[in-house]
Design an enzyme around this catalytic site. Structure first.
Site, PDB file in Angstrom:
ATOM      1  N   GLY A  10      -1.708  -1.429 -11.066  1.00 41.30           N
ATOM      2  CA  GLY A  10      -2.987  -1.894 -11.601  1.00 41.30           C
ATOM      3  C   GLY A  10      -3.967  -2.192 -10.487  1.00 41.30           C
ATOM      4  O   GLY A  10      -3.578  -2.718  -9.445  1.00 41.30           O
ATOM      5  N   CYS A  11      -5.217  -1.807 -10.684  1.00 45.45           N
ATOM      6  CA  CYS A  11      -6.278  -2.118  -9.724  1.00 45.45           C
ATOM      7  C   CYS A  11      -7.407  -2.828 -10.456  1.00 45.45           C
ATOM      8  O   CYS A  11      -7.454  -2.811 -11.695  1.00 45.45           O
ATOM      9  CB  CYS A  11      -6.792  -0.850  -9.029  1.00 45.45           C
ATOM     10  SG  CYS A  11      -7.646   0.306 -10.120  1.00 45.45           S
ATOM     11  N   PRO A  12      -8.318  -3.486  -9.742  1.00 40.20           N
ATOM     12  CA  PRO A  12      -9.368  -4.260 -10.404  1.00 40.20           C
ATOM     13  C   PRO A  12     -10.200  -3.485 -11.419  1.00 40.20           C
ATOM     14  O   PRO A  12     -10.498  -3.991 -12.488  1.00 40.20           O
ATOM     15  CB  PRO A  12     -10.228  -4.750  -9.233  1.00 40.20           C
ATOM     16  CG  PRO A  12      -9.278  -4.823  -8.094  1.00 40.20           C
ATOM     17  CD  PRO A  12      -8.332  -3.671  -8.292  1.00 40.20           C
TER      18      PRO A  12
ATOM     19  N   THR B 121      -5.074   2.732 -10.009  1.00 38.61           N
ATOM     20  CA  THR B 121      -3.963   2.469 -10.928  1.00 38.61           C
ATOM     21  C   THR B 121      -3.133   3.721 -11.159  1.00 38.61           C
ATOM     22  O   THR B 121      -1.899   3.714 -11.039  1.00 38.61           O
ATOM     23  CB  THR B 121      -4.512   1.953 -12.270  1.00 38.61           C
ATOM     24  OG1 THR B 121      -5.244   0.750 -12.046  1.00 38.61           O
ATOM     25  CG2 THR B 121      -3.391   1.692 -13.256  1.00 38.61           C
TER      26      THR B 121
END
Length: 478
Positions: free
Chosen positions: A11-13, A19
């Site tokens: 997961g990324c921001p 992601t």
């Protein structure tokens, strides 16, 4: 011999590119090592390919490559490798080997018992060094912050674009006392403003949620509202989020000896009431100094934009090009979105230009220097035209990862040129995302596109010449 099985979560921001790039890298590495793997992705649309209790129970270990909260409590009793999402892209094989070689620690959640099987499988290993503890602590802080940012972004983007569209009809078209007034435009502006106004409370709420789960969210939201209404801005929101999260952790520690039968009372009554009271008590005395700091930052950046665009553009370009969607890139982007809420439309123009340039550098390089790139790279380069045009910086990462020491400085140079020219032309961009899709609302469209193209082409030529030189020693596969 039974094949090893690993589960992972990425997961990324923003939940758009990192992601899925990390998920794909882990799958490829597992296939190469003949390992079964299931990867859960935490993208902008939510959780996909979710891990079941059975998946986790049968797994030999867990890899979490994420810059946001992915609920690691469920991995209690399992060997866990937890790293930033960029590590999942760059070194997936190393992460898998940490599980296979039993180098990863057993994940333990406070208040839960580790099952016998997991406990007995713990092998002797070196105690974590101070350096590794420091890195883990820094990553935890960053992960909590980015959890807030990732949940805040849809409010900022949605509201920002609606506000930007309203400007198309005239700068005063939402003012009922002006002759330009249009009821539909006023509706767009009001809805956009409302979405934008939730930026700081949502940031604080989900920072706190990452630290203290659901009980922290309410307290963080109230802390964020206090920061926003008090003029402390996004700096106050960050402070409120961390304060709220650790207030709930403190309350959980103090109240943990209460009977189990009163757990419902704690979550419904005690945590919200005591937490909201305490966050108010913490934030009130801090409001004035944080507000002063926030205003000072805005004034400083505004003055640098006009007096020294070269320095500001260089800083913004380096930050956006250095990690292409990572911590430095997000720091510049969050600052830009925060300044948008305060009426500064110029700072975001430079940030957007610097974020659009990296994929276009790759795309132009593969177009201008086709013989020196493989067929696969040329195809990926063509896709980068689309990614860059829509403000998705991460498309450049696979190319940068092959030789970061050389390619990243080239990308930073191109991004810096784009940002510097944008600031020198005085371009204004009222929308926080969208790339070239928001051109109709940009003030100084031609200058902005020119700035981005000049920066991108300069970077592309340098990168292409570099590929030409190395291709002379190593033929490129067609």
């Amino acid at each position: 011999m039974t094949r090893k099985k690993i589960v992972a979560a990425t997961g990324c921001p923003t939940g758009i590119a990192h992601t899925f790039m990390a998920a794909e890298a882990l799958k490829k590495a597992a296939k190469k090592l003949d390992i079964d793997i299931k990867v859960e992705t935490h993208g902008q649309v939510g959780i996909e390919n979710g891990l079941t209790e059975e998946d986790i129970r049968e797994a030999d270990g867990v890899i979490v490559a994420a810059d946001k909260d992915v609920n690691t409590d469920r991995f209690h009793g399992k060997r866990l490798v937890e790293v930033p999402v960029a590590r999942g892209i760059r070194g997936p094989e190393d992460l898998i080997h940490q599980i296979l070689n039993e180098e990863a620690s057993i994940h333990k959640v406070s208040g839960q018992e580790t099952n016998e099987t997991s406990s007995s499988s713990i092998t002797e290993k070196r105690e974590p060094t101070n350096e590794s503890n420091r890195k883990k602590w820094v990553h935890t802080i960053y992960k909590n912050l980015m959890n807030g940012v990732s949940h805040m972004l849809p409010f900022v983007v949605g509201g920002g674009v609606l506000i930007a569209i309203s400007f198309l009809f005239g700068i005063y078209s939402a003012d009922p006392d002006h002759e330009q007034y249009n009821q539909f435009v006023a509706f767009l502006k009001n809805v956009g403003d409302l979405s934008f106004s939730l930026m700081v409370p949502m940031l604080a709420a989900f920072i706190a949620q990452s630290i203290a789960k659901r009980p922290g969210m309410v307290v963080g939201f109230i802390g964020g509202l206090l920061a926003d209404q008090g003029g402390a801005g996004f700096l106050g929101g960050i402070l409120a989020g961390f304060a709220a999260g650790y207030i709930i952790i403190l309350l959980q520690t103090i109240l943990k000896k209460m009977p189990k039968s009163l757990d419902g009372l704690k979550s419904i009554f005690l945590y919200p009431v005591l937490g909201i009271f305490l966050i108010g008590a913490v934030m009130m005395p801090l409001m004035a100094p944080v507000t002063g700091l926030n205003e000072g930052l805005v004034n400083f950046l505004s003055s640098v934009q006009t007096t020294n665009p070269l320095i500001l553009g260089l800083i913004v370009g380096i930050m956006c090009g250095f990690d292409m969607g990572g911590p430095f890139n997000k720091a510049a982007y969050v600052t830009g979105t925060a300044l948008l809420t305060q009426g500064n439309l110029s700072f975001m123009a430079g940030v957007s230009a610097a974020c659009i340039a990296p994929p276009l550098i790759i795309a132009f390089a593969t177009l201008f220097f086709r013989p020196y790139f493989s067929k696969e790279e040329r195809n990926a380069g063509a896709v980068n035209f689309i990614l860059g045009s829509t403000h998705i910086t991460e498309g450049a990462i696979p190319f940068a990862a092959k030789n970061p020491v050389v390619v990243i400085p080239i990308i930073m140079l191109g991004s810096s040129v784009a940002a510097i020219m944008t600031y020198m032309f005085g371009v204004q961009v009222p929308a926080p995302h969208g790339g070239f899709l928001v051109l109709p609302v940009v003030t100084g469209v031609f200058q902005w596109v020119l700035s981005i193209l000049v920066g991108s082409i300069i970077g592309a030529i340098i990168y292409g010449l570099y590929r030409k030189r190395i291709a002379q020693n190593k033929p490129v596969e067609e």
